[in-house]
Design a protein around this motif. Structure first.
Motif, mmCIF file in Angstrom:
data_model
loop_
_atom_site.group_PDB
_atom_site.id
_atom_site.type_symbol
_atom_site.label_atom_id
_atom_site.label_comp_id
_atom_site.label_asym_id
_atom_site.label_seq_id
_atom_site.Cartn_x
_atom_site.Cartn_y
_atom_site.Cartn_z
ATOM 1 N N VAL A 128 1.416 3.307 5.869
ATOM 2 C CA VAL A 128 1.930 1.940 5.778
ATOM 3 C C VAL A 128 0.748 0.981 5.873
ATOM 4 N N ILE A 129 0.541 0.189 4.822
ATOM 5 C CA ILE A 129 -0.626 -0.680 4.793
ATOM 6 C C ILE A 129 -0.259 -2.108 4.394
ATOM 7 N N GLY A 130 -1.156 -2.999 4.691
ATOM 8 C CA GLY A 130 -0.950 -4.422 4.403
ATOM 9 C C GLY A 130 -1.711 -5.245 5.427
ATOM 10 N N THR A 156 7.650 0.176 11.253
ATOM 11 C CA THR A 156 7.600 1.609 11.548
ATOM 12 C C THR A 156 8.299 1.902 12.875
ATOM 13 N N LYS A 199 3.793 -4.330 10.011
ATOM 14 C CA LYS A 199 3.765 -2.877 9.801
ATOM 15 C C LYS A 199 4.211 -2.125 11.047
ATOM 16 N N THR A 200 3.704 -2.565 12.178
ATOM 17 C CA THR A 200 4.065 -1.898 13.422
ATOM 18 C C THR A 200 5.552 -2.079 13.717
ATOM 19 N N GLY A 256 -4.467 -3.760 10.140
ATOM 20 C CA GLY A 256 -4.505 -4.639 8.988
ATOM 21 C C GLY A 256 -5.830 -5.359 8.789
ATOM 22 N N VAL A 315 3.046 -3.468 2.549
ATOM 23 C CA VAL A 315 3.842 -4.498 3.196
ATOM 24 C C VAL A 315 3.160 -5.856 3.052
ATOM 25 N N TRP A 355 -5.237 -4.030 -1.619
ATOM 26 C CA TRP A 355 -4.663 -2.838 -0.970
ATOM 27 C C TRP A 355 -4.367 -1.748 -1.996
ATOM 28 N N ASP A 373 0.778 4.124 10.834
ATOM 29 C CA ASP A 373 0.758 2.670 10.941
ATOM 30 C C ASP A 373 -0.696 2.242 11.113
ATOM 31 N N ASN A 394 8.389 -8.370 4.127
ATOM 32 C CA ASN A 394 9.006 -8.389 5.463
ATOM 33 C C ASN A 394 9.237 -9.835 5.949
#
Ligand code: GTP
Ligand code: MG
Lengths: 237, 397
Positions: free
Chosen positions: A28-30, A40, A36-37, A81, A103, A118, A78, A138
């Motif tokens: 999960v990246i962004g 997840t 992200k945290t 960033g 994300v 990304w 996770d 999000n």
């Protein structure tokens, strides 16, 4: 080598008589702060975390799910960033990844503008279009401060052959979709990825790009607030 | 049986009394060391390392600046205002500080906490603004908050600035390359002590990122009990900047059984190691870390650590700054020169080092580290003489 981990067991299950729980690794990246945290955590613990902290390096979460009678372990990586962590620190964790979740924060245009970087980062780690990738916008609960409209995001997602999901890690149920079966939208998103992965041949999961015959053509189903999985469920083998 | 009970019952009492006596004694020693002219930094260093560390925040306010060799006149400076608008770091700092709720004492009223968070932002931005060569990293705020809570805004600004230009300097480069290099010391240390664990970790390909937040926050990010964090800060402030990586190794080694029992898989081992147990025997681990540092000094590990990377710069020659009167730019300049020249350590006193047989050398170094508890009374005499030599020994190779 890189294939020696769990994914080798995955593909090489012929030689390992007791069928092991398959593991799907999703990174999960962004940008920092996009959630992200929270996303997840929401998926693995079933709730929005009261206090998150900056992720330093890489955190790992997992959850066991059952798909069509098969138990599958979903591992979420996770990542941090902040840009400085990308290059030297997070690198290691791109290996053997089966799917990528990008994300951005719908209330932060800059986080949306970072997406090409990304995507490029992923390409450098051999995670291109042959790997299932999804785009998640999000913080949809903050309706008054939206900076990234659905149209723009959808165009971007289409251009990169990814399905788009708009959601909120905070209150994923209040998106007005009236679909109470999947009352947790975040859950539905990750499960969609898992379904997608399950529908692929196991080999594809652990093989480097050239292996798969099927560049997955994603129809990039717009998330009309309904079941965001549509885009894929129709294009999957 | 009843006598045994009495004995057992009375010994904790004695233990407590002993503890109380030792504590009083330690406070007296610290006061004494602070009051002599010039201040006895070697003793302060030893006090910060030895059991219990510096004991109270009042003491820390006086001793931490000494450990960092901060000239007294700097301590009264009123911190200037900082500009938040158009500040390139403000957004990230704000985001991180807002999420740092766990660093504040649980019972603290919101209003007070929010005030401290504002100060935290100011300190960080101020130090960054004054030192454009420094780059903010997520986790820096975990370090700064510790100083803020112990010594208050004004003193914290001074201490953090000094720390940032020295101990933390490598973490604040434009990239994390040097940080990665420092993480490369971890496996060689583990290997020296327990090759099996090292081998297992290597096979699992776990990497070292699980220890990243430990290193760059001095464990402030991962330990939930603030007292433990502060105790570790006493230790690290008194030691070589690489000590946190030795401490990280000691934690892994402390958990060797768990590690070897774990599934040999990157995710599993990463997960296991990144969850730090909260009930670690800190005092034991601290003296173990000190011991490992003495046995396997960085200079000895440098080549191996560098083998992981193409780069071979041990940037940690700065430490002597803390015990001498050098100005930072001199040290920095020399550091730059060293970077260009040999990566090997060159700041130690060759005469002493060569003259001492290695066991004796180790013994003296141990003593100087303040780890005399295990050495018994006979060692004390040596310690006392050794301390006079401390700055000249290759204590910090
Ligand atoms: N309103 C709202 N806030 C959210 C949502 N998701 C996350 N947040 C908030 O956004 C902030 C950042 O969330 P994190 O999950 O820590 O962000 P991250 O992407 O993990 O950030 P890094 O670890 O720094 O890379 C936190 O204060 C969260 O409470 C959401 O869906 N709605
Ligand atoms: Mg995070």
């Amino acid at each position: 080598m890189a294939e020696s981990g769990s994914s080798a067991e995955l593909s090489g299950s012929l030689t390992l008589p007791p069928p092991r729980t398959r593991i799907f690794k999703i990174i999960v990246i962004g940008d920092s702060g996009v959630g992200k945290t929270c996303l997840t955590y929401r998926f693995c613990a079933g709730k929005f975390p009261e206090k998150t902290e900056a992720t330093i390096g890489v955190d790992f979460r997992e959850r066991l799910v059952e798909i069509d009678g098969e138990k599958i372990k979903i591992q979420l990586w996770d990542t941090a960033g902040q840009e400085r962590f990308r290059k030297s620190m997070v690198q290691h964790y791109y290996r053997n990844v089966h799917a990528v979740v990008f994300v951005y924060d719908v209330t932060n245009a800059a986080s949306f503008r970072s997406l090409p970087a990304w995507i490029e980062e992923c390409k450098q780690h051999a995670l291109g279009t042959e790997v299932p990738r999804i785009l998640v916008g999000n913080k949809c609960d903050l309706q008054d401060s939206v900076q990234v409209g659905t149209d723009v995001a959808q165009q971007f997602a289409d251009a990169h052959s990814m399905p788009l999901f708009e959601t909120s890690a905070k209150s994923p149920n209040s998106l007005g979709d009236g679909n109470y079966r999947n009352s947790d939208h975040v859950e539905a998103i990750f499960m969609t990825v898992a379904h997608k992965l399950k529908s692929q041949k196991p080999l594809v999961l652990s093989q480097p790009p050239e292996g798969s015959g099927g560049t997955v053509i994603l129809s990039g189903g717009r998330n009309d607030g309904g079941d965001g999985g549509k885009g894929w469920s129709c294009s999957s083998c | 049986m009843s006598t045994a009970r009495i004995d057992r019952a009375s010994s904790p009492m004695n233990g407590r009394q002993d503890g109380e006596t030792r504590r009083k004694r330690k406070i007296a020693d610290i006061t004494q060391a602070l009051n002599v002219d010039p201040v006895d930094v070697a003793t302060l260093r030893r006090m910060a390392i030895s059991e219990g560390g510096l004991l109270t925040d009042e003491i820390r306010c006086q001793v931490w600046p000494r450990l960092l060799n901060i000239p007294p006149h700097l301590l009264d400076q009123e911190p200037e205002k900082v500009e938040r608008d158009n500040n390139k770091d403000y957004n990230q700092v704000l985001l991180d500080v807002q999420r740092s709720l766990r660093r504040f004492p649980p019972g603290m009223p919101d209003e007070q906490r929010e005030g401290l968070q504002e100060e935290l932002i100011d300190i960080i931005l101020r130090v960054l603004q004054r030192n454009p060569q420094l780059h903010y990293y997520q986790g820096y705020h975990d370090i700064v908050v510790t100083f803020l809570l112990v010594v208050g805004e004004r003193l914290a600004t001074v201490l953090v600035e000094k720390l940032s230009t020295h101990h933390l300097r490598d973490f604040m480069d434009p990239t994390m390359d040097n940080t990665k290099h420092i993480l490369n010391y971890l496996m060689p240390i583990i290997e020296r002590v327990n090759p099996e664990v090292q081998d297992f970790m290597q096979q699992a390909e776990v990497g070292t990122v699980f220890a990243l937040s430990w290193l760059i926050t001095w464990f402030g990010h991962v330990l939930s009990d603030f007292r433990h964090v502060v105790r570790l800060y006493d230790f690290f402030l008194a030691c070589h900047p690489l000590m946190p990586i030795y401490f990280a190794a000691v934690i892994v080694l402390h958990r060797e059984e768990e590690v070897l029992d774990c599934e040999c898989d990157m995710a599993m081992v990463h997960h296991l190691l990144s969850q730090i147990p909260q009930d670690l025997p800190y005092e034991t681990l601290i003296s173990r870390a000190g011991d490992l540092f003495v046995q396997f000094p960085p200079s000895e590990l440098a080549r191996e650590a560098a083998a992981h990377e193409s780069m071979a710069t041990s940037t940690f020659k700065d430490f002597e700054l803390a015990s001498t009167q050098q100005r930072p730019d001199i040290v920095l300049r020399r550091r730059r020169r060293q970077k260009q020249a040999s990566p090997e350590s060159s700041t130690l006193s060759p005469v002493m080092t060569v003259a001492q047989p290695s066991t004796a050398r180790r013994f003296v170094r141990l003593a100087v580290m303040g780890l005399t508890v295990a050495l018994g009374a006979a060692a004390l005499a040596v310690v006392n003489t050794a301390l006079e030599w401390a700055p000249k020994l290759d204590l910090f190779p």
